[in-house]
Scaffold this motif. Structure first.
Motif, PDB file in Angstrom:
ATOM      1  N   MET A   1      10.632  73.724 -17.503  1.00 34.47           N
ATOM      2  CA  MET A   1      10.711  74.927 -18.305  1.00 34.47           C
ATOM      3  C   MET A   1       9.351  75.597 -18.335  1.00 34.47           C
ATOM      4  O   MET A   1       8.340  74.945 -18.615  1.00 34.47           O
ATOM      5  N   ILE A   2       9.325  76.898 -18.051  1.00 34.43           N
ATOM      6  CA  ILE A   2       8.081  77.649 -18.130  1.00 34.43           C
ATOM      7  C   ILE A   2       8.360  78.921 -18.919  1.00 34.43           C
ATOM      8  O   ILE A   2       9.072  79.808 -18.453  1.00 34.43           O
ATOM      9  N   THR A   3       7.817  79.001 -20.132  1.00 31.78           N
ATOM     10  CA  THR A   3       7.917  80.247 -20.881  1.00 31.78           C
ATOM     11  C   THR A   3       6.762  81.150 -20.462  1.00 31.78           C
ATOM     12  O   THR A   3       5.705  80.673 -20.059  1.00 31.78           O
ATOM     13  N   GLY A   4       6.967  82.443 -20.554  1.00 30.65           N
ATOM     14  CA  GLY A   4       5.926  83.361 -20.098  1.00 30.65           C
ATOM     15  C   GLY A   4       5.779  83.380 -18.596  1.00 30.65           C
ATOM     16  O   GLY A   4       4.727  83.752 -18.066  1.00 30.65           O
ATOM     17  N   ALA A   5       6.835  83.011 -17.878  1.00 34.85           N
ATOM     18  CA  ALA A   5       6.770  82.890 -16.422  1.00 34.85           C
ATOM     19  C   ALA A   5       6.614  84.220 -15.712  1.00 34.85           C
ATOM     20  O   ALA A   5       6.242  84.260 -14.541  1.00 34.85           O
ATOM     21  N   SER A   6       6.890  85.308 -16.410  1.00 35.92           N
ATOM     22  CA  SER A   6       6.782  86.626 -15.786  1.00 35.92           C
ATOM     23  C   SER A   6       5.394  87.234 -15.928  1.00 35.92           C
ATOM     24  O   SER A   6       5.129  88.310 -15.392  1.00 35.92           O
ATOM     25  N   GLY A   7       4.481  86.565 -16.627  1.00 34.80           N
ATOM     26  CA  GLY A   7       3.147  87.107 -16.874  1.00 34.80           C
ATOM     27  C   GLY A   7       2.171  86.829 -15.751  1.00 34.80           C
ATOM     28  O   GLY A   7       2.500  86.199 -14.737  1.00 34.80           O
ATOM     29  N   VAL A  24      12.648  75.170 -11.644  1.00 32.61           N
ATOM     30  CA  VAL A  24      12.022  75.900 -12.752  1.00 32.61           C
ATOM     31  C   VAL A  24      13.065  76.683 -13.534  1.00 32.61           C
ATOM     32  O   VAL A  24      13.844  77.446 -12.957  1.00 32.61           O
ATOM     33  N   HIS A  25      13.070  76.480 -14.835  1.00 27.43           N
ATOM     34  CA  HIS A  25      13.859  77.314 -15.747  1.00 27.43           C
ATOM     35  C   HIS A  25      12.888  78.262 -16.453  1.00 27.43           C
ATOM     36  O   HIS A  25      11.834  77.836 -16.938  1.00 27.43           O
ATOM     37  N   ALA A  26      13.246  79.542 -16.492  1.00 26.05           N
ATOM     38  CA  ALA A  26      12.320  80.551 -17.001  1.00 26.05           C
ATOM     39  C   ALA A  26      13.024  81.501 -17.968  1.00 26.05           C
ATOM     40  O   ALA A  26      13.641  82.478 -17.549  1.00 26.05           O
ATOM     41  N   PRO A  27      12.937  81.224 -19.276  1.00 28.28           N
ATOM     42  CA  PRO A  27      13.438  82.194 -20.257  1.00 28.28           C
ATOM     43  C   PRO A  27      12.467  83.365 -20.343  1.00 28.28           C
ATOM     44  O   PRO A  27      11.253  83.162 -20.399  1.00 28.28           O
ATOM     45  N   MET A  28      12.980  84.580 -20.360  1.00 24.93           N
ATOM     46  CA  MET A  28      12.096  85.737 -20.334  1.00 24.93           C
ATOM     47  C   MET A  28      12.643  86.837 -21.214  1.00 24.93           C
ATOM     48  O   MET A  28      13.847  87.022 -21.331  1.00 24.93           O
ATOM     49  N   ARG A  41      15.604  77.655  -6.513  1.00 24.04           N
ATOM     50  CA  ARG A  41      15.104  76.663  -7.470  1.00 24.04           C
ATOM     51  C   ARG A  41      14.459  77.273  -8.703  1.00 24.04           C
ATOM     52  O   ARG A  41      13.819  76.571  -9.481  1.00 24.04           O
ATOM     53  N   VAL A  42      14.628  78.589  -8.893  1.00 21.29           N
ATOM     54  CA  VAL A  42      14.205  79.225 -10.141  1.00 21.29           C
ATOM     55  C   VAL A  42      15.434  79.749 -10.865  1.00 21.29           C
ATOM     56  O   VAL A  42      16.232  80.496 -10.294  1.00 21.29           O
ATOM     57  N   HIS A  43      15.607  79.337 -12.110  1.00 19.37           N
ATOM     58  CA  HIS A  43      16.719  79.788 -12.933  1.00 19.37           C
ATOM     59  C   HIS A  43      16.132  80.641 -14.061  1.00 19.37           C
ATOM     60  O   HIS A  43      15.691  80.124 -15.086  1.00 19.37           O
ATOM     61  N   ALA A  44      16.104  81.948 -13.834  1.00 20.99           N
ATOM     62  CA  ALA A  44      15.545  82.873 -14.819  1.00 20.99           C
ATOM     63  C   ALA A  44      16.661  83.402 -15.714  1.00 20.99           C
ATOM     64  O   ALA A  44      17.731  83.788 -15.229  1.00 20.99           O
ATOM     65  N   THR A  45      16.399  83.415 -17.008  1.00 22.87           N
ATOM     66  CA  THR A  45      17.369  83.924 -17.973  1.00 22.87           C
ATOM     67  C   THR A  45      16.750  85.093 -18.723  1.00 22.87           C
ATOM     68  O   THR A  45      15.814  84.905 -19.507  1.00 22.87           O
ATOM     69  N   PRO A  46      17.226  86.314 -18.483  1.00 21.01           N
ATOM     70  CA  PRO A  46      16.645  87.495 -19.136  1.00 21.01           C
ATOM     71  C   PRO A  46      17.026  87.591 -20.612  1.00 21.01           C
ATOM     72  O   PRO A  46      17.948  86.917 -21.098  1.00 21.01           O
ATOM     73  N   SER A  47      16.300  88.448 -21.294  1.00 17.59           N
ATOM     74  CA  SER A  47      16.601  88.865 -22.671  1.00 17.59           C
ATOM     75  C   SER A  47      16.638  87.702 -23.659  1.00 17.59           C
ATOM     76  O   SER A  47      17.496  87.642 -24.537  1.00 17.59           O
ATOM     77  N   ILE A  48      15.694  86.777 -23.517  1.00 19.70           N
ATOM     78  CA  ILE A  48      15.528  85.686 -24.482  1.00 19.70           C
ATOM     79  C   ILE A  48      14.279  85.973 -25.315  1.00 19.70           C
ATOM     80  O   ILE A  48      13.171  86.071 -24.775  1.00 19.70           O
ATOM     81  N   ASP A  49      14.457  86.114 -26.612  1.00 18.73           N
ATOM     82  CA  ASP A  49      13.341  86.367 -27.515  1.00 18.73           C
ATOM     83  C   ASP A  49      12.810  85.021 -28.000  1.00 18.73           C
ATOM     84  O   ASP A  49      13.439  84.353 -28.828  1.00 18.73           O
ATOM     85  N   LEU A  50      11.655  84.618 -27.507  1.00 14.90           N
ATOM     86  CA  LEU A  50      11.119  83.302 -27.823  1.00 14.90           C
ATOM     87  C   LEU A  50      10.493  83.218 -29.199  1.00 14.90           C
ATOM     88  O   LEU A  50       9.995  82.160 -29.595  1.00 14.90           O
ATOM     89  N   VAL A  51      10.537  84.300 -29.960  1.00 18.90           N
ATOM     90  CA  VAL A  51      10.149  84.275 -31.375  1.00 18.90           C
ATOM     91  C   VAL A  51      11.354  83.958 -32.256  1.00 18.90           C
ATOM     92  O   VAL A  51      11.204  83.562 -33.413  1.00 18.90           O
ATOM     93  N   ASP A  52      12.547  84.074 -31.700  1.00 20.95           N
ATOM     94  CA  ASP A  52      13.790  83.921 -32.449  1.00 20.95           C
ATOM     95  C   ASP A  52      14.264  82.465 -32.396  1.00 20.95           C
ATOM     96  O   ASP A  52      14.582  81.936 -31.333  1.00 20.95           O
ATOM     97  N   GLU A  53      14.331  81.828 -33.549  1.00 21.47           N
ATOM     98  CA  GLU A  53      14.670  80.409 -33.617  1.00 21.47           C
ATOM     99  C   GLU A  53      16.043  80.105 -33.035  1.00 21.47           C
ATOM    100  O   GLU A  53      16.217  79.137 -32.283  1.00 21.47           O
TER     101      GLU A  53
END
Length: 220
Positions: A1-7, A24-28, A41-53
């Motif tokens: 898992m890599i958060t901030g993978a688009s930066g 690699v899983h990439a919430p963005m 081998r990259v599984h990107a998931t758009p529209s995930i707000d990582l501030v939202d519990e």
């Protein structure tokens, strides 16, 4: 898992993990993945707000297997104390502290489901370790991430879950060059150099290091 993978740092971290054979899983938060997140081998998931519990918990629960979780999401503000608002402080804690806390908590839950241990890697910054003027909100948020890192290291080590953090100085990204055009860019640590340090901490080969706040300053 890599958060901030688009930066700016995320691009190099994703590529280096892929080079080492990872999936690699990439919430963005963005609605559409950039090109480096559309590779095999990259599984990107758009529209995930990582501030939202709720969103973070649901996302981590959907991942079938997790060994390492790397947390690159963050934000920065450069202001003297007199110019720093409470909104600035809250924003820095939301982007840096809250995103890291939620990702760590849900990653640990996923690792426990797997029962094979795991690795957490956070990103702090030199101002969290070395007093630096005009960065009070940012430094406070990153210092909280440092505290999270070391507390989790002590709490989780018996389960084989290690938690560490890297502490960059100013990372050599296009955005940082644009904001500081007169700086000596050659002294700044490069994203790929940081990616190597992060991958080493996240690797199963790391059998002894947990609770470290690793300075990755380059020559800056």
């Amino acid at each position: 898992m890599i958060t901030g993978a688009s930066g700016g740092l995320g691009i190099s971290v994703v590529r280096h993990f892929l080079d080492r054979g990872a999936i690699v899983h990439a919430p963005m938060v963005e609605a559409k993945p950039p090109p480096h997140l559309t590779q095999e081998r990259v599984h990107a998931t758009p529209s995930i707000d990582l501030v939202d519990e709720v969103q973070v918990a649901a996302y981590y629960a959907s991942v079938p297997s997790l060994w390492a979780s790397v947390h690159l999401v963050g934000g920065f503000v450069w202001k003297a104390l007199a110019d720093t608002t409470l909104a600035d402080l809250d924003q820095m804690h939301a982007l840096n502290t809250r995103t890291t806390f939620l990702a760590c908590r849900e990653a640990v839950a996923a690792m426990r489901r797997g029962g094979h241990g795991g690795r957490l890697v956070n990103v702090i910054a030199r101002p969290a370790l070395v007093p630096t003027p005009n960065l009070v909100a940012y430094a406070a948020a990153k210092a909280a991430v440092a505290a999270i890192t070391q507390t989790l290291a002590a709490e989780l080590v018996a389960e084989g879950i290690f938690c560490n953090a890297v502490a960059p100085s100013i990372i050599d990204t296009p955005a940082n060059r644009a904001s500081m055009p007169n700086a000596d860019f050659e002294t700044w640590p490069k994203p790929l150099e940081l990616a190597h340090a992060i991958a080493d901490l996240a690797s199963p080969d790391n059998m002894v290091t947990s609770g470290a706040l690793v300075p990755v300053y380059g020559r800056a």
